[in-house]
Design an enzyme around this catalytic site. Structure first.
Site, short mmCIF file in Angstrom:
data_model
loop_
_atom_site.label_atom_id
_atom_site.label_comp_id
_atom_site.label_asym_id
_atom_site.label_seq_id
_atom_site.Cartn_x
_atom_site.Cartn_y
_atom_site.Cartn_z
N GLU A 37 71.07 53.31 66.32
CA GLU A 37 69.87 53.84 65.18
C GLU A 37 68.74 53.96 66.21
OE1 GLU A 37 70.25 51.55 61.49
OE2 GLU A 37 67.88 50.85 61.76
N LYS A 63 77.68 45.63 63.76
CA LYS A 63 76.37 46.21 63.09
C LYS A 63 75.21 45.99 64.04
CE LYS A 63 73.48 47.39 59.96
NZ LYS A 63 72.19 46.89 59.92
N SER A 95 75.25 48.71 56.07
CA SER A 95 74.18 49.68 56.62
C SER A 95 74.19 50.82 55.52
CB SER A 95 74.72 50.42 57.80
OG SER A 95 73.75 51.27 58.14
N HIS A 129 75.42 49.04 66.08
CA HIS A 129 75.15 50.39 65.05
C HIS A 129 73.56 50.41 65.04
CE1 HIS A 129 73.44 51.62 61.17
NE2 HIS A 129 74.13 52.23 61.14
N ASN A 130 72.81 49.35 65.08
CA ASN A 130 71.45 49.42 64.86
C ASN A 130 70.72 49.76 66.23
OD1 ASN A 130 71.91 48.46 62.40
ND2 ASN A 130 70.07 47.17 62.57
N ARG A 133 66.38 32.14 44.58
CA ARG A 133 65.77 30.77 44.68
C ARG A 133 64.90 30.57 43.63
NH1 ARG A 133 61.90 30.23 48.71
NH2 ARG A 133 62.16 32.35 49.09
N HIS A 157 74.81 38.54 102.30
CA HIS A 157 75.56 38.68 101.17
C HIS A 157 76.75 39.26 101.00
CE1 HIS A 157 72.42 36.73 98.53
NE2 HIS A 157 71.76 37.72 98.92
N LEU A 194 68.16 38.03 45.51
CA LEU A 194 67.93 39.26 44.78
C LEU A 194 66.88 39.96 45.35
CD1 LEU A 194 68.30 38.18 41.04
CD2 LEU A 194 69.70 39.89 42.11
N VAL A 246 70.70 36.93 51.98
CA VAL A 246 69.17 36.36 52.29
C VAL A 246 68.80 36.38 53.68
CG1 VAL A 246 69.76 34.61 50.51
CG2 VAL A 246 70.51 34.18 52.90
C1 6PG Z 1 70.75 49.54 58.15
C2 6PG Z 1 69.52 49.54 58.76
C3 6PG Z 1 68.99 47.99 58.54
C4 6PG Z 1 67.80 47.49 59.37
C5 6PG Z 1 66.64 48.50 59.63
C6 6PG Z 1 65.64 47.49 60.18
O1 6PG Z 1 71.84 50.04 58.68
O2 6PG Z 1 70.69 50.00 56.75
O3 6PG Z 1 70.17 49.01 60.28
O4 6PG Z 1 69.93 47.00 58.54
O5 6PG Z 1 67.45 46.22 58.95
O6 6PG Z 1 66.96 49.64 59.98
O7 6PG Z 1 65.64 47.50 61.40
P1 6PG Z 1 64.32 47.49 62.38
O8 6PG Z 1 63.33 46.77 61.69
O9 6PG Z 1 64.76 46.42 63.50
O10 6PG Z 1 63.96 48.78 62.77
#
Ligand code: 6PG
Length: 472
Positions: free
Chosen positions: A190, A183, A129, A186-187, A34, A455, A11, A75
């Site tokens: 990001e 994912k 995400s 994706h990050n 937990r 080489h 949670l 978790v």
């Molecule tokens: C999302 C984000 C998320 C991620 C944070 C932290 O898609 O909602 O990617 O999952 O945990 O953005 O990433 P950093 O702490 O490595 O910047």
């Protein structure tokens, strides 16, 4: 009471919001944490009056769920996830399904899918995400594992996900750890975009002396354009115009300039290097976070080799939405997506994920952190050419790069003269300049390798492998 449709372990904010989302969409739920006091607090607070029950023990939790059980774990990635799996699997029965919605390393997910499936349980590694708001209102979800396991949760996920014009932002991504791999990438994208927007902010602030309010207006205007309309531009505008309540100071200017990271950006870079995919813009954003952490060293060196901003250059102005800077930011953003998509294309073959690229672009169009208008163009590019080598080969993206690269070069060279670091913008320029150079100087690298280590090298004019007795 009849058994619940859906179970949640963990949670935290994301867990709470996801279970509220599931319940809102018609899935009665049971939660386990937990520490039971947290469960009680949630049931008295945000969970009150909803079809959500709490369990004290993991055994009780499992018994409160209808079969086949659908259990989402929110978790901490790593050993905490393994501990929950070990604990819960004692009580699971054939066909029950565990879903890991954390930011797990995809290799861990590969291992867990094999382990759990061999025990006749289902296992889905799912990237989620959208942050806490997305979790509640509709995230983008990237589930990977067996297709049969996905089918068992498809109706739940499609209801919970963000919805865009062509459907929900969830799809079956592929086998094994592919969901978490997607994912992770994706990050990585990001990280790239966050750094690019920060570089634009730094230039507007230090070169043009703009205030946070003025800059937020520019980001707001950029958010209206096809090239840059996105969630990250939207929140940049928001961050820049937010003031501290008591002092009315710009909150952004009170924040320590050291960026944290939890691992996914690093994993993206490591995977790209292992797969042999060039991702300089994304790598630069990761490195920029590492540099930012060297705050004490930076402060010392600032006085020994001071930057004097004596090269003031034209970033554009409000009336043209800072055109040169806009072009530079647009191209670097395109580069972040292009590099991320290239990693996915390569992983699709090498790891046997068989990723459907248009669907990945589609599920990123809503709910997630990198959602943007550009993703519609990316989706179209892969629909047109499923084996697209890089977005640069798509007509629309190619035209974007061709028309904006001069402004990117202008911004990078001017920033460099001024002494303002622009790691993502400059890496992007090198990336596109390398892409448009038919003959790079790696012939000389090959010569050196052959000279000192025999080489061998290939030739332009004939097939085969060659060695030269280089002059002494
Ligand atoms: C999302 C984000 C998320 C991620 C944070 C932290 O898609 O909602 O990617 O999952 O945990 O953005 O990433 P950093 O702490 O490595 O910047």
């Amino acid at each position: 009471m009849s058994k619940a449709h859906f179970g949640l372990v963990g949670l935290g904010v994301m867990g709470e919001n996801l279970v509220l989302n599931a319940e809102r969409n018609g899935f009665s739920s049971v939660v386990f944490n937990r520490t039971f006091s947290k469960t009680e607090e949630f049931l008295r607070g945000r969970g009150a009056g909803k079809r959500i029950l709490g369990a004290k023990t993991i055994e009780e939790f499992v018994l409160m769920l209808e079969r086949p059980r659908r259990i989402l774990m929110m978790v901490k990635a790593g050993s905490a996830t393994d501990a929950v799996i070990e604990n819960i699997s004692k009580y699971l029965e054939e066909g029950d399904l565990l879903i890991d919605g954390g930011n797990s390393q995809f290799q861990d997910t590969e291992r867990r899918v094999k382990q759990l499936e061999s025990q006749s349980f289902g296992y889905i590694g799912m990237g989620v995400s959208g942050g806490s708001k997305g979790a509640l209102e509709g995230p983008s979800m990237m589930p990977g594992g067996t297709e049969a396991s996905y089918k068992a949760i498809e109706s739940l996920l499609t209801k919970m996900a963000a919805q865009v014009e062509d459907g929900p932002c969830v799809t079956y991504v592929g086998p094994g750890g592919s969901g978490h791999f997607v994912k992770t990438v994706h990050n990585g994208i990001e990280y790239g975009i966050e750094q690019i927007l920060s570089e634009a902010y730094d230039l507007m602030k230090r070169i043009k002396g703009m205030s946070c309010n003025e800059m937020s207006e520019i980001f707001s205007a950029w958010n209206e354009t096809e090239e840059l309309s996105s969630y990250l531009v939207e929140i940049t505008e928001l961050c820049l115009r937010t003031k501290e309540k008591d002092t009315n100071l710009d909150v952004v200017e009170t924040i320590l300039d050291k960026a944290g990271q939890k691992g996914t950006g690093l994993w993206t870079v490591v995977s790209a290097l292992e797969l042999g995919v060039s991702i300089p813009t994304i790598y630069a954003s990761l490195n920029a976070r590492v540099m930012s952490s060297l705050k004490d060293q930076r402060l010392k060196i600032e006085s020994t080799i001071p930057v004097e901003i004596d090269h003031i250059f034209d970033l554009g102005n409000k009336s043209d939405n800072m055109k040169p800077l806009f072009d530079a930011v647009s191209l670097a953003t395109i580069a972040s997506y292009a590099q991320g998509m290239d990693i996915l294309m390569e992983a699709s073959d090498v790891y046997g994920y068989s990723l459907h690229m248009p669907s990945i672009a589609q599920i990123w169009k809503g709910g997630c952190i990198i959602r943007s208008k550009l993703l519609r163009r990316i989706q179209e590019a892969y629909v047109k050419e499923p084996k697209l080598k890089n977005l640069i080969f798509d007509e629309w993206f190619n035209a974007q790069i061709a028309s904006k690269i001069k402004n990117l070069a202008y911004i990078v060279s001017s920033a460099t003269k001024a002494g303002v670091p622009v790691p993502c913008l400059s890496s992007t320029l090198d990336y596109f300049n390398s892409y448009r150079t038919g003959r790079l100087p790696q012939n000389l690298v090959q010569a050196m390798r052959d000279c000192f280590g025999s080489h061998t090298y290939e030739r332009l004019d004939k097939e085969g492998s060659f060695h030269t007795e280089w002059l002494k």
